[in-house]
Design an enzyme around this catalytic site. Sequence first.
Site, PDB file in Angstrom:
ATOM      1  N   THR A  87      -8.893  23.764   3.756  1.00 22.98           N
ATOM      2  CA  THR A  87      -8.012  22.647   3.392  1.00 22.98           C
ATOM      3  C   THR A  87      -8.112  22.413   1.886  1.00 22.98           C
ATOM      4  OG1 THR A  87      -8.226  21.640   5.566  1.00 22.98           O
ATOM      5  CG2 THR A  87      -7.532  20.190   3.772  1.00 22.98           C
ATOM      6  N   ASN A 166      -2.173  30.141  12.967  1.00 21.03           N
ATOM      7  CA  ASN A 166      -3.283  29.651  13.780  1.00 21.03           C
ATOM      8  C   ASN A 166      -2.884  29.288  15.207  1.00 21.03           C
ATOM      9  OD1 ASN A 166      -2.073  27.761  11.742  1.00 21.03           O
ATOM     10  ND2 ASN A 166      -2.957  26.257  13.129  1.00 21.03           N
ATOM     11  N   GLN A 194      -6.971  32.790   9.190  1.00 23.33           N
ATOM     12  CA  GLN A 194      -7.026  33.430  10.510  1.00 23.33           C
ATOM     13  C   GLN A 194      -7.049  34.952  10.423  1.00 23.33           C
ATOM     14  OE1 GLN A 194      -7.477  31.816  13.340  1.00 23.33           O
ATOM     15  NE2 GLN A 194      -7.069  29.722  12.698  1.00 23.33           N
ATOM     16  N   ALA A 215     -15.319  29.514   6.310  1.00 19.39           N
ATOM     17  CA  ALA A 215     -16.413  30.133   7.057  1.00 19.39           C
ATOM     18  C   ALA A 215     -16.337  29.870   8.562  1.00 19.39           C
ATOM     19  CB  ALA A 215     -17.755  29.637   6.523  1.00 19.39           C
ATOM     20  N   HIS A 216     -15.892  28.663   8.955  1.00 19.34           N
ATOM     21  CA  HIS A 216     -16.067  28.287  10.360  1.00 19.34           C
ATOM     22  C   HIS A 216     -15.063  28.928  11.313  1.00 19.34           C
ATOM     23  CE1 HIS A 216     -12.955  25.071  11.212  1.00 19.34           C
ATOM     24  NE2 HIS A 216     -12.874  25.110   9.901  1.00 19.34           N
ATOM     25  N   THR A 255     -22.013  20.336  -7.120  1.00 21.15           N
ATOM     26  CA  THR A 255     -23.168  21.167  -6.778  1.00 21.15           C
ATOM     27  C   THR A 255     -22.841  22.042  -5.577  1.00 21.15           C
ATOM     28  OG1 THR A 255     -24.650  19.499  -7.630  1.00 21.15           O
ATOM     29  CG2 THR A 255     -25.601  21.082  -6.092  1.00 21.15           C
ATOM     30  N   CYS A 341      -1.431  15.809  19.318  1.00 19.55           N
ATOM     31  CA  CYS A 341      -1.604  14.367  19.464  1.00 19.55           C
ATOM     32  C   CYS A 341      -1.372  13.684  18.126  1.00 19.55           C
ATOM     33  CB  CYS A 341      -3.012  14.065  19.950  1.00 19.55           C
ATOM     34  SG  CYS A 341      -3.017  13.215  21.515  1.00 19.55           S
TER      35      CYS A 341
HETATM   36  C1  LIG Z   1      -8.459  25.994  10.203  1.00 15.96           C
HETATM   37  C2  LIG Z   1      -7.359  26.325   9.254  1.00 15.96           C
HETATM   38  C3  LIG Z   1      -7.263  25.694   8.000  1.00 15.96           C
HETATM   39  C4  LIG Z   1      -8.216  24.594   7.574  1.00 15.96           C
HETATM   40  O1  LIG Z   1      -9.477  25.091   7.260  1.00 15.96           O
HETATM   41  P1  LIG Z   1     -10.711  24.068   7.121  1.00 15.96           P
HETATM   42  O2  LIG Z   1     -11.804  24.923   6.562  1.00 15.96           O
HETATM   43  O3  LIG Z   1     -10.991  23.574   8.490  1.00 15.96           O
HETATM   44  O4  LIG Z   1     -10.310  22.982   6.179  1.00 15.96           O
HETATM   45  C5  LIG Z   1      -6.248  26.073   7.170  1.00 15.96           C
HETATM   46  N1  LIG Z   1      -5.350  27.011   7.526  1.00 15.96           N
HETATM   47  C6  LIG Z   1      -5.406  27.633   8.710  1.00 15.96           C
HETATM   48  C7  LIG Z   1      -4.396  28.679   9.049  1.00 15.96           C
HETATM   49  C8  LIG Z   1      -6.405  27.308   9.616  1.00 15.96           C
HETATM   50  O5  LIG Z   1      -6.428  27.903  10.811  1.00 15.96           O
END
Ligand SMILES: *Cc1c(COP(=O)(O)O)cnc(C)c1O
Length: 417
Positions: A87, A166, A194, A215-216, A255, A341
């Site tokens: 984001t 996504n 993605q 990363a997540h 940081t 939602c």
């Molecule tokens: C999850 C996602 C984001 C946001 O990433 P965050 O690290 O959660 O802020 C942006 N773009 C796409 C296509 C995503 O799937």
Amino acid sequence: MSTVTMNPVVPEGVSLPIYMDNHATSPMDPRVLEAMIPYFSGKFGNAASRNHSFGWEAEQAVEQAREQIARLIGATAKEIIFTSGATESNNLAIKGIAEMYRERGNHIITQVTEHKAVLDTCKRLEKYGYRVTYLPVKADGLIDLDDLRRAIDDKTILVTIMSANNEIGVVQPVAEIGKICHEKGVIFHTDAVQAVGKIPVDVQAMQIDVLSLTAHKIYGPKGVGALYVRRRNPRVQIASQIDGGGHERGMRSGTLNVPGIVGLGKACEIAMQEMATEAERLRAMRDHLRARMEAELDYVEVNGSWKHRLPGNLNMSFIYVEGESLLMGINDVAVSSGSACTSATLEPSYVLKALGLGDDVAHSSIRFGLGRFNTMAECDYVADKVIGIVKKLRELSPLYEMVKEGIDLSKIEWAAH
Ligand SMILES: *Cc1c(COP(=O)(O)O)cnc(C)c1O
């Protein structure tokens, strides 16, 4: 009489609930966690501390992560800027370029199925006098390259088009977009969240100038991401949006999140080594899931291009089924629905609507997001569960009964209330 199994047998080795929502976030790979742990305690230094070994140790770990990320996308370490996630990366890229190149022009091109982090950023820039073109997508979710060519004018400074979606997993023609942008001298940013680590991404071959990742979504920790910023051919400049100590070559102060960055680096290293075999495994599971549901259910449809698609994505509509009941019926499986939602109301997904789906069909859609830790046994359980509940709900659906009897629903005149 119903012959439908509502509670299929849980296969051996499968534990409930099953996580099949890897586009929303992915569980951390234990190898990533292991790499991170020392940086929470003993190796706690500030990577910006130049005067002692604690700082050097942290800095070294950060530089190694920069290399690991760069290698995965064909960049150089100096071109990687750390952020708090995609984001922020998307905000920094779009706002930073808009600000830096304001003299050159005020026109930005994006497309309608982007993530909100791109769409809402573009909307804000419109308030500040920028002009934004939102390209439509075809029924398969892909943009039309001729639309893109036509949209570029002499005020265009930036094209921002995602690599892979996504919700529907559709992979845009990134290399072709990069080629068009470079021919016209326009900067190309892609939200590759993605795509990175799932399919090959190469910023040189694809002529990408700026790229967001996080990363997540690749089995790393939450709250850390990166922005690739091209340094030559052309050198891209980005105005910082967070000012302070001048970290990250002045583009992003603050940081550094050293353990998070180490985790992101490790996640990229693993992806680099395992992407090809993992993609094959995910594709096999996804194809199996689709085949089972299509074999046992009628009126199911895949949303988005099947050919240009992430290996772990299956987005399907179960027509003549009410979406909320469907999700409630499979409550031991974590998936996402085609409803978003927003405040108190259930809005149909804007991505599915952009493909031309009606509200009903969008609400009856499910995104299955397969990932590294899913198994074929889980896919079978999920297929059993979905097939069971869809059959059950259709037994209760007057619409489905009418369609089965050959009545054309579009010709019916419904009584007005
Ligand atoms: C999850 C996602 C984001 C946001 O990433 P965050 O690290 O959660 O802020 C942006 N773009 C796409 C296509 C995503 O799937």
